[in-house]
Write a protein that holds these residues in place. Structure first.
Motif, PDB file in Angstrom:
ATOM      1  N   UNK A  24      -6.014-105.938 -28.254  1.00 28.22           N
ATOM      2  CA  UNK A  24      -4.893-105.951 -29.499  1.00 28.22           C
ATOM      3  C   UNK A  24      -4.574-107.528 -29.435  1.00 28.22           C
ATOM      4  N   UNK A  25      -4.311-108.072 -28.530  1.00 29.55           N
ATOM      5  CA  UNK A  25      -3.929-109.433 -28.490  1.00 29.55           C
ATOM      6  C   UNK A  25      -4.992-110.315 -28.973  1.00 29.55           C
ATOM      7  N   UNK A  26      -6.364-110.344 -28.692  1.00 32.07           N
ATOM      8  CA  UNK A  26      -7.319-111.038 -29.195  1.00 32.07           C
ATOM      9  C   UNK A  26      -7.387-110.565 -30.608  1.00 32.07           C
ATOM     10  N   UNK A  27      -7.474-109.331 -30.960  1.00 33.36           N
ATOM     11  CA  UNK A  27      -7.555-109.026 -32.352  1.00 33.36           C
ATOM     12  C   UNK A  27      -6.333-109.861 -33.217  1.00 33.36           C
ATOM     13  N   UNK A  30      -6.999-113.453 -33.317  1.00 31.19           N
ATOM     14  CA  UNK A  30      -8.104-114.063 -34.184  1.00 31.19           C
ATOM     15  C   UNK A  30      -7.839-113.489 -35.774  1.00 31.19           C
ATOM     16  N   UNK A  31      -6.999-112.575 -36.017  1.00 32.02           N
ATOM     17  CA  UNK A  31      -6.412-112.393 -37.354  1.00 32.02           C
ATOM     18  C   UNK A  31      -5.738-113.265 -37.945  1.00 32.02           C
ATOM     19  N   UNK A  32      -4.800-113.829 -37.001  1.00 34.46           N
ATOM     20  CA  UNK A  32      -3.647-114.775 -37.426  1.00 34.46           C
ATOM     21  C   UNK A  32      -4.338-116.216 -37.497  1.00 34.46           C
ATOM     22  N   UNK A 190     -10.614-107.334 -38.610  1.00 36.24           N
ATOM     23  CA  UNK A 190      -9.404-106.227 -38.719  1.00 36.24           C
ATOM     24  C   UNK A 190     -10.316-104.833 -38.599  1.00 36.24           C
ATOM     25  N   UNK A 191     -11.409-104.662 -39.081  1.00 35.78           N
ATOM     26  CA  UNK A 191     -12.087-103.380 -39.018  1.00 35.78           C
ATOM     27  C   UNK A 191     -12.518-103.067 -37.735  1.00 35.78           C
ATOM     28  N   UNK A 192     -13.054-104.221 -36.833  1.00 35.81           N
ATOM     29  CA  UNK A 192     -13.642-103.979 -35.435  1.00 35.81           C
ATOM     30  C   UNK A 192     -12.404-103.742 -34.829  1.00 35.81           C
TER      31      UNK A 192
END
Length: 511
Positions: A24-27, A30-32, A190-192
């Motif tokens: 969750x932290x990586x997502x 990465x999203x930000x 986001x999908x992954x």
């Protein structure tokens, strides 16, 4: 499930939680990052469009100024001059804003540096022709227009503007591609991430359900074990109570049976003491017959102590000393047997819980030892004490023993100070009996509670039963007992008892 399996399962849950947190932290990170990059790319695309619009605006204002110049030269109408001035007033800010928009692009900065003098040259030409026309020098103004210098400048400006648009078109294509790629990556991430979250959530639900089932099974086993344990405890308690009753009966019978031969020993010892006089009278008489000493008394009565000398006198003293030791040991054994009998009787007694005014009970005890306290020059102070529901006789024996010990073991020549105080905490009454007496060596703190064991100097009468009996009573009443003391620093005995001792415990036996 074994303890190792439980630890491994707990470790697996922790690792899964950590993995989910890292994902969750990586997502999120990465999203930000991708969202910010897409936003920056979008702003770059917008700025490219603004630059192209600004180039068109600058060229438009220049064309507008040129049209106003030609109209004024052809008609000398003032409105064309006004249009010219208005076009120039809007051209300068447009050039300034264009320079600011392309300030980060070295290619565009070079082009704008080339185009700025041309703009100044073209504007100066416009102003010169307008001034000549306004001064009625139309031929000079027409000459300047016919020479075509302005057309060459304008063509050069148009070429530079085309090059600037080409650069912006290139930047527009690159920035659009980058923005599209950032948005695609953000959407993919986001999908992954959503898929991973769903997978982790599914695994977590599975583990929680499995743990829940295991917990339910463990609870069921624990309830069964608890029921079995309660049955085992009841059975063992019944066996223990029966064994304890048997021990008490045995102690009572043994103590009672020991008293009979002890009485016989005491009787024969008394007879032996009476025979001692007759024996040594005969020895003295024989000594007088055999002795020629003139000093031997001839008129001694039969009841007088025979006059012995030498070995006979030493034998008489040894005989008396031996009888004294025998009588002392018999007396000590008699007191121990009496104490054992009292303990067995106390252990068989059923407690009767009643409401007790504790301070009144302690004051009554202090009254009974007032003479002893006066002789010891001791002051007994009673602070506020909590009232409790318990067995009166047992509580009276507890305080009596502790106060009596405090008086017995005061320092010689030092005024005694004994304090009885109490407080309540979490449904328990806590009593403290403090003194400034001899104190107890820390290594003897447990020894003093053992039956027939005493600590310190043995210069006071006692059998080493009092504190053991007190602790047994406290335990039977559902409480605890402890001591805090140092040599020559006094002692503090702490008794903790339930404030409301349940009536159902009245048949509790000493175990």
């Amino acid at each position: 499930m074994t303890a190792d399996a439980q630890r491994r399962r707990a470790l697996g849950h922790i690792l899964l939680l950590v993995a989910g947190l890292l994902v969750l932290t990586a997502i999120s990170a990465g999203s930000v990052y991708l969202v910010n990059k897409a936003r920056e790319d979008s702003r770059a695309v917008v700025r490219t469009l603004e630059v192209e619009n600004q180039i068109s605006l600058v060229q438009l204002q220049l064309r507008r100024a040129e049209s106003a110049q030609r109209g004024y030269l052809a008609t000398l109408r003032p409105d064309f001059r006004i249009d010219f001035e208005q076009a120039l007033s809007e051209l300068t800010p447009a050039l300034t804003r264009l320079s600011r928009l392309i300030s980060d692009n070295p290619v565009q900065r070079q082009l704008i540096n080339e185009i700025m003098p041309l703009y100044d040259q073209r504007i100066e030409e416009f102003r010169t022709t307008l001034e000549l026309a306004r001064s009625q020098r139309m031929s000079d103004a027409a000459k300047i227009v016919r020479e075509g210098i302005g057309r060459d400048t304008m063509k050069h400006i148009d070429d530079l503007a085309v090059r600037m648009r080409s650069e912006e078109d290139r930047l527009f294509a690159a920035r659009t591609t980058s923005a599209d790629r950032s948005q695609t990556l953000a959407a993919s991430l986001t999908g992954i991430g959503s898929g991973l979250v769903v997978v982790l959530a599914g695994i977590a639900i599975f583990l929680v359900r499995r743990s829940s089932r295991a917990r339910d099974q463990a609870d069921a086993r624990l309830r069964d074990s608890h029921l079995n344990l309660e049955a085992t405890i009841d059975e063992r308690t019944a066996d223990l109570r029966e064994a304890n009753d048997e021990i008490q009966r045995f102690a009572y019978i043994v103590s009672h049976d020991l008293r009979s031969p002890l009485v016989n020993i005491m009787g024969f010892t008394s007879e032996l003491e009476e025979l001692r006089g007759d024996i040594f009278k005969r020895i003295a008489a024989l000594s007088r017959v055999q002795s020629t000493a003139p000093s031997a008394p001839e008129n001694a009565t039969d009841s007088a102590e025979p006059a012995l000398e030498g070995a006979d006198k030493q034998l008489s003293e040894d005989f008396s000393e031996a009888l004294g030791f025998i009588k002392s040991s018999i007396g000590k054994m008699d007191r121990l047997i009496s104490a054992i009998l009292n303990l067995t009787r106390e252990g068989r007694r059923e407690f009767q819980p009643v409401w007790i005014d504790t301070k009144e009970l302690v004051e009554a005890i202090v009254t009974t030892v007032a003479h002893q306290a006066s002789e010891a020059q001791a002051e007994i102070r009673i602070d506020a004490l909590p009232n409790i529901v318990t067995d009166r006789l047992a509580l009276e024996q507890i305080f009596s023993n502790l106060i009596d010990n405090a008086l017995k073991y005061l320092k010689t020549g030092v005024p005694g100070e004994i304090t009885v105080r109490g407080r309540t905490k979490l449904g328990f009454a806590i009593f403290e009996i403090s003194d400034n007496g001899r104190g107890i060596d820390p290594k003897d703190h447990q020894r003093i509670f053992d039956l027939f064991r005493r600590a310190g100097t043995q210069d006071k009468p006692g059998q080493g039963i009092g504190l053991a009996h007190v602790r047994a009573l406290v335990r039977r009443l559902g409480g605890t007992m402890s001591v805090a003391s140092e040599l020559h620093q006094g002692s503090t005995f702490t008794i903790t008892l339930p404030i409301n001792w349940p009536v159902g415990n009245r048949k509790t036996r000493h175990e």
